[in-house]
Design a protein around this motif. Structure first.
Motif, PDB file in Angstrom:
ATOM      1  N   LEU A  33       0.835  -1.198   0.000  1.00  0.00           N
ATOM      2  CA  LEU A  33       0.000   0.000   0.000  1.00  0.00           C
ATOM      3  C   LEU A  33       0.875   1.255   0.000  1.00  0.00           C
ATOM      4  O   LEU A  33       0.644   2.179  -0.780  1.00  0.00           O
ATOM      5  N   GLY A  34       1.894   1.269   0.847  1.00  0.00           N
ATOM      6  CA  GLY A  34       2.805   2.411   0.884  1.00  0.00           C
ATOM      7  C   GLY A  34       3.551   2.590  -0.423  1.00  0.00           C
ATOM      8  O   GLY A  34       3.680   3.715  -0.931  1.00  0.00           O
ATOM      9  N   CYS A  35       4.029   1.489  -0.983  1.00  0.00           N
ATOM     10  CA  CYS A  35       4.751   1.555  -2.264  1.00  0.00           C
ATOM     11  C   CYS A  35       3.844   2.058  -3.382  1.00  0.00           C
ATOM     12  O   CYS A  35       4.277   2.837  -4.245  1.00  0.00           O
ATOM     13  N   MET A  36       2.591   1.632  -3.374  1.00  0.00           N
ATOM     14  CA  MET A  36       1.643   2.093  -4.383  1.00  0.00           C
ATOM     15  C   MET A  36       1.449   3.608  -4.265  1.00  0.00           C
ATOM     16  O   MET A  36       1.448   4.320  -5.278  1.00  0.00           O
ATOM     17  N   ALA A  37       1.308   4.095  -3.054  1.00  0.00           N
ATOM     18  CA  ALA A  37       1.151   5.539  -2.841  1.00  0.00           C
ATOM     19  C   ALA A  37       2.382   6.300  -3.321  1.00  0.00           C
ATOM     20  O   ALA A  37       2.267   7.342  -3.985  1.00  0.00           O
ATOM     21  N   VAL A  38       3.545   5.780  -3.019  1.00  0.00           N
ATOM     22  CA  VAL A  38       4.796   6.428  -3.456  1.00  0.00           C
ATOM     23  C   VAL A  38       4.892   6.425  -4.980  1.00  0.00           C
ATOM     24  O   VAL A  38       5.258   7.442  -5.587  1.00  0.00           O
ATOM     25  N   ASP A  39       4.565   5.306  -5.614  1.00  0.00           N
ATOM     26  CA  ASP A  39       4.627   5.236  -7.082  1.00  0.00           C
ATOM     27  C   ASP A  39       3.714   6.275  -7.728  1.00  0.00           C
ATOM     28  O   ASP A  39       4.110   6.965  -8.675  1.00  0.00           O
ATOM     29  N   ILE A  40       2.505   6.398  -7.229  1.00  0.00           N
ATOM     30  CA  ILE A  40       1.563   7.384  -7.763  1.00  0.00           C
ATOM     31  C   ILE A  40       2.106   8.791  -7.554  1.00  0.00           C
ATOM     32  O   ILE A  40       2.094   9.624  -8.469  1.00  0.00           O
ATOM     33  N   ALA A  41       2.587   9.053  -6.360  1.00  0.00           N
ATOM     34  CA  ALA A  41       3.107  10.390  -6.044  1.00  0.00           C
ATOM     35  C   ALA A  41       4.337  10.728  -6.884  1.00  0.00           C
ATOM     36  O   ALA A  41       4.472  11.860  -7.375  1.00  0.00           O
ATOM     37  N   ARG A  42       5.224   9.777  -7.063  1.00  0.00           N
ATOM     38  CA  ARG A  42       6.420  10.019  -7.895  1.00  0.00           C
ATOM     39  C   ARG A  42       6.038  10.312  -9.338  1.00  0.00           C
ATOM     40  O   ARG A  42       6.595  11.204  -9.966  1.00  0.00           O
ATOM     41  N   VAL A 148      -5.285   9.644  -0.781  1.00  0.00           N
ATOM     42  CA  VAL A 148      -5.399   8.408  -0.002  1.00  0.00           C
ATOM     43  C   VAL A 148      -6.602   7.585  -0.463  1.00  0.00           C
ATOM     44  O   VAL A 148      -6.522   6.356  -0.494  1.00  0.00           O
ATOM     45  N   VAL A 149      -7.675   8.253  -0.840  1.00  0.00           N
ATOM     46  CA  VAL A 149      -8.841   7.525  -1.356  1.00  0.00           C
ATOM     47  C   VAL A 149      -8.488   6.835  -2.674  1.00  0.00           C
ATOM     48  O   VAL A 149      -8.833   5.671  -2.884  1.00  0.00           O
ATOM     49  N   GLU A 150      -7.791   7.539  -3.552  1.00  0.00           N
ATOM     50  CA  GLU A 150      -7.379   6.935  -4.817  1.00  0.00           C
ATOM     51  C   GLU A 150      -6.484   5.726  -4.588  1.00  0.00           C
ATOM     52  O   GLU A 150      -6.663   4.670  -5.209  1.00  0.00           O
ATOM     53  N   VAL A 151      -5.522   5.859  -3.689  1.00  0.00           N
ATOM     54  CA  VAL A 151      -4.588   4.759  -3.417  1.00  0.00           C
ATOM     55  C   VAL A 151      -5.342   3.560  -2.843  1.00  0.00           C
ATOM     56  O   VAL A 151      -5.143   2.420  -3.295  1.00  0.00           O
ATOM     57  N   LEU A 152      -6.192   3.788  -1.863  1.00  0.00           N
ATOM     58  CA  LEU A 152      -6.941   2.678  -1.271  1.00  0.00           C
ATOM     59  C   LEU A 152      -7.893   2.031  -2.278  1.00  0.00           C
ATOM     60  O   LEU A 152      -8.075   0.811  -2.269  1.00  0.00           O
ATOM     61  N   THR A 153      -8.466   2.834  -3.146  1.00  0.00           N
ATOM     62  CA  THR A 153      -9.353   2.297  -4.182  1.00  0.00           C
ATOM     63  C   THR A 153      -8.567   1.389  -5.125  1.00  0.00           C
ATOM     64  O   THR A 153      -9.002   0.269  -5.436  1.00  0.00           O
ATOM     65  N   ARG A 154      -7.425   1.845  -5.575  1.00  0.00           N
ATOM     66  CA  ARG A 154      -6.583   1.019  -6.467  1.00  0.00           C
ATOM     67  C   ARG A 154      -6.095  -0.232  -5.751  1.00  0.00           C
ATOM     68  O   ARG A 154      -6.082  -1.322  -6.320  1.00  0.00           O
ATOM     69  N   PHE A 155      -5.671  -0.064  -4.500  1.00  0.00           N
ATOM     70  CA  PHE A 155      -5.152  -1.198  -3.727  1.00  0.00           C
ATOM     71  C   PHE A 155      -6.244  -2.251  -3.545  1.00  0.00           C
ATOM     72  O   PHE A 155      -6.007  -3.445  -3.736  1.00  0.00           O
ATOM     73  N   ARG A 156      -7.425  -1.811  -3.202  1.00  0.00           N
ATOM     74  CA  ARG A 156      -8.559  -2.736  -2.995  1.00  0.00           C
ATOM     75  C   ARG A 156      -8.871  -3.477  -4.285  1.00  0.00           C
ATOM     76  O   ARG A 156      -9.155  -4.679  -4.273  1.00  0.00           O
TER      77      ARG A 156
END
Length: 161
Positions: A33-42, A148-156
């Protein structure tokens, strides 16, 4: 933002919290989840801090280019709101605003320890409840929350139920 806007936003966030529920949340999930958030942010060049908690344990933390130590303080304060109220930090602040108060006034909590601003979101597991927190800091509170909503949506979507 009008009272009607606040009410509509509260309804939207409450719906997000009902929908963004996971089947499990392991230590490996927290890392992914953290890596996904970092990838999107980068990919977007966002100057943020990303933090993932699993229970009381910090399972992931990253400060991207342009983030400041102040963002770490905001993360800590948002996490405290999510852990105490089992709701997103943005929702907690909006609920106080709807009552005509600041979050600090309503709950008699010091601003330097609790920040009811967008960016902290509860990680819920079906049948269990809140088991962690995903937090970002560095953008406007609305943009922190949206991320955070986008990241959790993608992760889910990417994680088997």
């Amino acid at each position: 933002m009008t009272d009607d806007d606040v009410a509509a936003l509260i309804e939207t966030i409450e719906q997000q919290e009902r929908e963004l529920v996971l089947g499990t949340f392991t230590a490996d999930d927290a890392w992914r989840l953290g890596c996904m958030a970092v990838d999107i942010a980068r990919d977007r060049g966002l100057p943020i801090v990303v933090d993932v908690r699993r229970g009381p344990q910090q399972a992931f933390h990253a400060a991207l280019e342009g983030a400041t130590p102040d963002n770490d303080s905001w993360v800590q304060r948002k996490v405290r709101v999510v852990e105490r109220f089992a709701s997103s930090s943005y929702l907690a602040g909006l609920r106080s605003r709807r009552r005509g108060q600041t979050f600090s006034e309503q709950h008699q909590l010091p601003f330097q320890e609790f920040a009811a601003a967008g960016g902290g979101f509860p990680v819920r597991v079906a049948g269990v409840g809140v088991v962690g927190v995903l937090t970002v800091s560095g953008l406007t509170q609305a943009d922190d929350h949206a991320l955070v909503v986008e990241v959790l949506t993608r992760f889910r979507s990417a994680t088997p139920a």
